[in-house]
Motif scaffolding. Structure first.
Motif, PDB file in Angstrom:
ATOM      1  N   THR A 289       0.757  -1.597   0.062  1.00  0.00           N
ATOM      2  CA  THR A 289      -0.104   0.552   0.105  1.00  0.00           C
ATOM      3  C   THR A 289       0.870   1.242  -0.420  1.00  0.00           C
ATOM      4  OG1 THR A 289      -0.552  -0.103   2.386  1.00  0.00           O
ATOM      5  CG2 THR A 289      -2.155  -0.940   1.258  1.00  0.00           C
ATOM      6  N   VAL A 327       7.386  10.109   1.216  1.00  0.00           N
ATOM      7  CA  VAL A 327       5.986   9.881   2.325  1.00  0.00           C
ATOM      8  C   VAL A 327       6.716  11.489   3.208  1.00  0.00           C
ATOM      9  CG1 VAL A 327       4.462   9.609   3.693  1.00  0.00           C
ATOM     10  CG2 VAL A 327       4.555   7.966   1.900  1.00  0.00           C
ATOM     11  N   LYS A 388       1.630   5.246   9.416  1.00  0.00           N
ATOM     12  CA  LYS A 388       0.154   5.870   9.093  1.00  0.00           C
ATOM     13  C   LYS A 388       0.321   7.133   8.180  1.00  0.00           C
ATOM     14  CE  LYS A 388      -3.341   5.716  11.007  1.00  0.00           C
ATOM     15  NZ  LYS A 388      -4.376   5.945  12.653  1.00  0.00           N
ATOM     16  N   GLU A 389      -0.823   7.511   6.993  1.00  0.00           N
ATOM     17  CA  GLU A 389      -0.463   9.572   7.075  1.00  0.00           C
ATOM     18  C   GLU A 389      -1.730   9.982   7.227  1.00  0.00           C
ATOM     19  OE1 GLU A 389       1.047  11.508   3.101  1.00  0.00           O
ATOM     20  OE2 GLU A 389       0.808   9.831   2.835  1.00  0.00           O
ATOM     21  N   GLY A 390      -1.611  10.829   8.092  1.00  0.00           N
ATOM     22  CA  GLY A 390      -3.306  10.821   8.739  1.00  0.00           C
ATOM     23  C   GLY A 390      -3.741   9.166   8.627  1.00  0.00           C
ATOM     24  N   ALA A 391      -5.061   9.694   7.618  1.00  0.00           N
ATOM     25  CA  ALA A 391      -6.008   8.623   8.548  1.00  0.00           C
ATOM     26  C   ALA A 391      -5.141   7.764   7.940  1.00  0.00           C
ATOM     27  CB  ALA A 391      -7.615   9.050   8.645  1.00  0.00           C
ATOM     28  N   TYR A 392      -4.917   7.309   6.676  1.00  0.00           N
ATOM     29  CA  TYR A 392      -4.590   6.436   6.303  1.00  0.00           C
ATOM     30  C   TYR A 392      -3.144   5.780   6.638  1.00  0.00           C
ATOM     31  CZ  TYR A 392      -3.192   3.674   2.052  1.00  0.00           C
ATOM     32  OH  TYR A 392      -2.510   2.694   1.361  1.00  0.00           O
ATOM     33  N   SER A 393      -3.775   4.353   6.960  1.00  0.00           N
ATOM     34  CA  SER A 393      -3.043   3.545   7.502  1.00  0.00           C
ATOM     35  C   SER A 393      -1.803   2.607   6.610  1.00  0.00           C
ATOM     36  CB  SER A 393      -3.421   2.282   8.200  1.00  0.00           C
ATOM     37  OG  SER A 393      -2.308   1.215   9.271  1.00  0.00           O
ATOM     38  N   PHE A 394      -0.589   2.808   5.775  1.00  0.00           N
ATOM     39  CA  PHE A 394       0.045   2.278   4.785  1.00  0.00           C
ATOM     40  C   PHE A 394       0.434   0.242   5.730  1.00  0.00           C
ATOM     41  CE2 PHE A 394       1.884   6.283   4.408  1.00  0.00           C
ATOM     42  CZ  PHE A 394       1.505   6.338   2.807  1.00  0.00           C
ATOM     43  N   ASP A 395       0.683  -0.341   6.351  1.00  0.00           N
ATOM     44  CA  ASP A 395       1.053  -1.396   6.841  1.00  0.00           C
ATOM     45  C   ASP A 395       1.142  -0.847   8.409  1.00  0.00           C
ATOM     46  OD1 ASP A 395       1.440  -3.585   7.442  1.00  0.00           O
ATOM     47  OD2 ASP A 395       3.474  -3.985   6.347  1.00  0.00           O
TER      48      ASP A 395
END
Length: 425
Positions: A289, A327, A388-395
């Motif tokens: 992701t 990122v 994460k980046e903001g509310a988005y979780s990479f792993d």
């Protein structure tokens, strides 16, 4: 050089005349079945009457070793702690030393008068008054009537039961009976005092008085053995310790070293499956992701990977990842919980909460959370890691288990507190 040689030659071994208790290869076995135990008892009495060797060093069916080959010495004026978990055999040793039970193998040599505080008040007659029990109890402990009369008032004052001294002991609370038992034992001025979990009697004021009395006895040459599960009580009273586990001698030595070993074993039992290093399989381009966590581990202050952090020492929790794009405001989130403990979540830390957004470049990166002091007590912990980046979780890593050890005694604290001690004049 000649002076050094002369000094080395002049060093003498410890004086054996100062040894008041010598426990030599003592073993004791018990039977878990009552009927079988009674049968074995009859057999042992019979063999002893006829002078036959009863093979005391061999276990019979349903027997187990409560103690096995225990050896240590107690010297005049020494305060020795017996430590270990419940069922380790500590009280059994005290009962053997006091003569209440006999060892199956080995021997115990005692020099001097013993005052056993194994069960305070257990030897009192509940029908007799406190006054009458003082005379009876101190007589059993070896004092003459004249000696008891000389110390009688001191015993009453120490126990703080003057108003109830002529009442039957059965009307006493358990704390009153315990205080009276302690007062009787310490006022016979014994050569050896055996103390089994009795320094918790009364309120804090009375406990402080007990500690002062023990210190006075020790200054006068009384040696004592203390059994307690309260590390502060042990550390305040004792200078050396014997650590026993499941009837076996683990280690002996100075109090700090032995208590630290005991606490480490107690807190870290069953942690062999906590390697402190986690490697994850690499994800394919389609599964990724954007940022993939590849490993989680710890590094010490020198940058070396370590499996077990140490309380109070600098440590970095490292999260190695592989990024497929840049990122600029990545957020590393870490949750630490206590495995099997009562504290649940211990820490929840994020880079974003500290306004420390991380820049992750394409390729391999190592994200670090540096801790100047590891604040965790010895034990086993589980970590959950997110990128994460903001509310988005990479792993995320749902479970990274690790063990914390300690070089200091921290069992009475919930966390490690960095500190300095000063006197300002």
């Amino acid at each position: 050089m000649t002076d050094l040689i002369e000094k080395k030659i002049s060093i003498q071994p410890p004086d054996d005349s100062e040894v008041v208790i010598s426990v030599e290869n003592v073993s004791k076995k018990f039977c878990r079945n009552l009927k079988q135990s009674l049968l074995y008892g009859v057999q042992d009495i019979t063999t002893e009457l006829f002078g036959v060797n009863r093979n005391s060093d061999v276990l019979r069916p349903k027997e187990f070793w409560a103690l096995k080959d225990i050896s240590f010495q107690l010297r005049r004026g020494e305060a020795l702690a017996l430590i270990g978990s419940n069922g380790a055999g500590k009280s059994t040793i005290l009962r053997i030393i006091s003569g209440l039970i006999k060892p199956d193998t080995g021997r115990v040599r005692v020099r001097g008068r013993i005052a056993p505080l194994i069960a305070l008040g257990a030897g009192f007659n509940p029908i007799l008054t406190g006054r009458e029990n003082i005379y009876a109890n101190m007589s059993i402990l070896g004092l003459s009537t004249k000696e008891i009369e000389e110390r009688f008032q001191d015993v009453i004052d120490f126990a703080e039961i003057a108003d109830a001294i002529d009442a039957p002991v059965q009307t006493y609370s358990s704390g009153m009976a315990a205080r009276l038992g302690f007062a009787c034992a310490v006022h016979i001025e014994p050569d050896i005092l055996l103390i089994d979990e009795v320094l918790a009697v009364g309120d804090i004021k009375f406990r402080m008085k007990c500690h002062r009395r023990l210190a006075k006895l020790r200054d006068n040459g009384t040696a004592f053995i203390l059994v307690s599960h309260n590390p502060p009580a042990i550390l305040n009273v004792c200078t050396s310790a014997v650590y026993i586990s499941k009837g076996k001698l683990i280690t002996t030595g100075d109090i700090d070293t032995v208590v630290r070993k005991y606490e480490e074993d107690l807190c870290l039992a069953g942690t062999e499956k906590s390697p402190g290093y986690l490697v994850l399989p690499e994800k394919s381009q389609n599964e990724s992701t954007g940022i993939d966590i590849t490993s989680v581990y710890f590094k010490d202050a020198q940058g070396n990977i370590v499996a077990t952090p140490t309380s109070g020492e600098p440590i970095s929790l490292c999260v190695e990842c592989k990024a497929h794009r840049r990122v600029t405001n990545a957020n590393l989130c870490i949750t630490i919980t206590d495995v099997g403990g009562e504290n649940g979540r211990i820490l929840y830390l994020t880079a974003a909460n500290d306004n420390e957004y991380l820049e992750v470049l394409p390729g391999k990166n190592e994200l670090q959370m540096y801790m100047p002091f590891c604040c965790l007590n010895p034990g086993v912990y589980n970590t959950k890691v997110f990128i994460k980046e903001g509310a988005y979780s990479f792993d995320a890593v749902e479970s990274f288990r690790f063990t914390v050890k300690s070089n200091t005694i921290t069992s009475q604290s919930l966390f490690y507190q960095p500190r300095e001690w000063k006197v300002m004049n």
